[in-house]
Design a protein around this motif. Structure first.
Motif, PDB file in Angstrom:
ATOM      1  N   GLN A 221       2.004   1.776  -3.543  1.00 11.81           N
ATOM      2  CA  GLN A 221       0.876   2.247  -4.350  1.00 11.81           C
ATOM      3  C   GLN A 221       0.609   3.725  -4.090  1.00 11.81           C
ATOM      4  O   GLN A 221       0.436   4.502  -5.017  1.00 11.81           O
ATOM      5  N   ARG A 222       0.618   4.118  -2.821  1.00 18.87           N
ATOM      6  CA  ARG A 222       0.357   5.523  -2.474  1.00 18.87           C
ATOM      7  C   ARG A 222       1.481   6.413  -2.975  1.00 18.87           C
ATOM      8  O   ARG A 222       1.245   7.523  -3.436  1.00 18.87           O
ATOM      9  N   GLU A 223       2.721   5.937  -2.905  1.00 22.67           N
ATOM     10  CA  GLU A 223       3.848   6.711  -3.397  1.00 22.67           C
ATOM     11  C   GLU A 223       3.723   6.935  -4.903  1.00 22.67           C
ATOM     12  O   GLU A 223       3.981   8.035  -5.404  1.00 22.67           O
ATOM     13  N   ALA A 224       3.291   5.915  -5.629  1.00 20.43           N
ATOM     14  CA  ALA A 224       3.096   6.053  -7.079  1.00 20.43           C
ATOM     15  C   ALA A 224       1.986   7.063  -7.368  1.00 20.43           C
ATOM     16  O   ALA A 224       2.106   7.881  -8.293  1.00 20.43           O
ATOM     17  N   GLU A 225       0.918   7.020  -6.573  1.00 27.42           N
ATOM     18  CA  GLU A 225      -0.170   7.984  -6.759  1.00 27.42           C
ATOM     19  C   GLU A 225       0.317   9.410  -6.520  1.00 27.42           C
ATOM     20  O   GLU A 225      -0.019  10.328  -7.274  1.00 27.42           O
ATOM     21  N   LEU A 226       1.108   9.619  -5.473  1.00 25.53           N
ATOM     22  CA  LEU A 226       1.614  10.950  -5.171  1.00 25.53           C
ATOM     23  C   LEU A 226       2.595  11.430  -6.236  1.00 25.53           C
ATOM     24  O   LEU A 226       2.571  12.610  -6.624  1.00 25.53           O
ATOM     25  N   GLU A 227       3.462  10.549  -6.727  1.00 22.72           N
ATOM     26  CA  GLU A 227       4.393  10.922  -7.788  1.00 22.72           C
ATOM     27  C   GLU A 227       3.643  11.324  -9.046  1.00 22.72           C
ATOM     28  O   GLU A 227       4.007  12.288  -9.720  1.00 22.72           O
ATOM     29  N   GLU A 228       2.586  10.594  -9.355  1.00 22.34           N
ATOM     30  CA  GLU A 228       1.785  10.920 -10.535  1.00 22.34           C
ATOM     31  C   GLU A 228       1.070  12.255 -10.344  1.00 22.34           C
ATOM     32  O   GLU A 228       1.029  13.087 -11.240  1.00 22.34           O
ATOM     33  N   ALA A 229       0.529  12.481  -9.158  1.00 23.45           N
ATOM     34  CA  ALA A 229      -0.193  13.723  -8.893  1.00 23.45           C
ATOM     35  C   ALA A 229       0.740  14.928  -8.893  1.00 23.45           C
ATOM     36  O   ALA A 229       0.361  16.019  -9.342  1.00 23.45           O
TER      37      ALA A 229
ATOM     38  N   GLU B 287      10.353   9.433 -12.453  1.00 24.67           N
ATOM     39  CA  GLU B 287      10.881   8.311 -11.684  1.00 24.67           C
ATOM     40  C   GLU B 287      12.405   8.340 -11.625  1.00 24.67           C
ATOM     41  O   GLU B 287      13.004   8.143 -10.577  1.00 24.67           O
TER      42      GLU B 287
ATOM     43  N   ASN C 201       0.825  -1.213   0.000  1.00 22.24           N
ATOM     44  CA  ASN C 201       0.000   0.000   0.000  1.00 22.24           C
ATOM     45  C   ASN C 201       0.856   1.259   0.000  1.00 22.24           C
ATOM     46  O   ASN C 201       0.481   2.272  -0.594  1.00 22.24           O
TER      47      ASN C 201
END
Length: 115
Positions: A66-74, A79, A63
């Motif tokens: 997943q949250r880190e990927a969401e924040l990077e995308e936002a 990368e 999790n």
């Protein structure tokens, strides 16, 4: 006569069965057996807790990624961004023009030396 023999045999069988059951139960209630049973249950409980803790840690890690990927995308973070070349500074200058001390000192600071 057959009736008496039947009931006698039935009574002996019931007595043997009951004696066997009682002896098994008494062996289960000895201090060594109780200690072994308690130790086995403690090991099983510890293993179960360890498995749950490992599962929880893996869930947290998944999790978190997943949250880190969401924040990077936002935030639009790349990368693998290109970083500038590292700067190198000399900590100590190597000056070979000064002569080095070549003579041995008069006495040694080695405290292990025999005097």
């Amino acid at each position: 006569m057959f009736r008496r023999t039947f009931w006698f045999t039935t009574g002996v069988a019931a007595g043997v069965w009951a004696t066997t059951k009682v002896n098994r139960k008494l062996k289960q209630l000895t201090p060594e057996s109780l200690a072994a049973t308690a130790a086995n249950k403690a090991l099983e409980t510890g293993q179960r807790l360890k498995d749950r803790a490992v599962g929880f840690a893996l869930d947290v890690r998944d999790n978190m990624a997943q949250r880190e990927a969401e924040l990077e995308e936002a935030l639009g973070i790349q990368e693998n961004p290109e970083l500038p070349a590292p700067r190198r500074y000399t900590a100590i200058e190597n000056d070979r023009s000064t002569p080095k001390y070549t003579e041995s000192p008069m006495y040694s600071y080695n405290r292990n030396e025999d005097h």
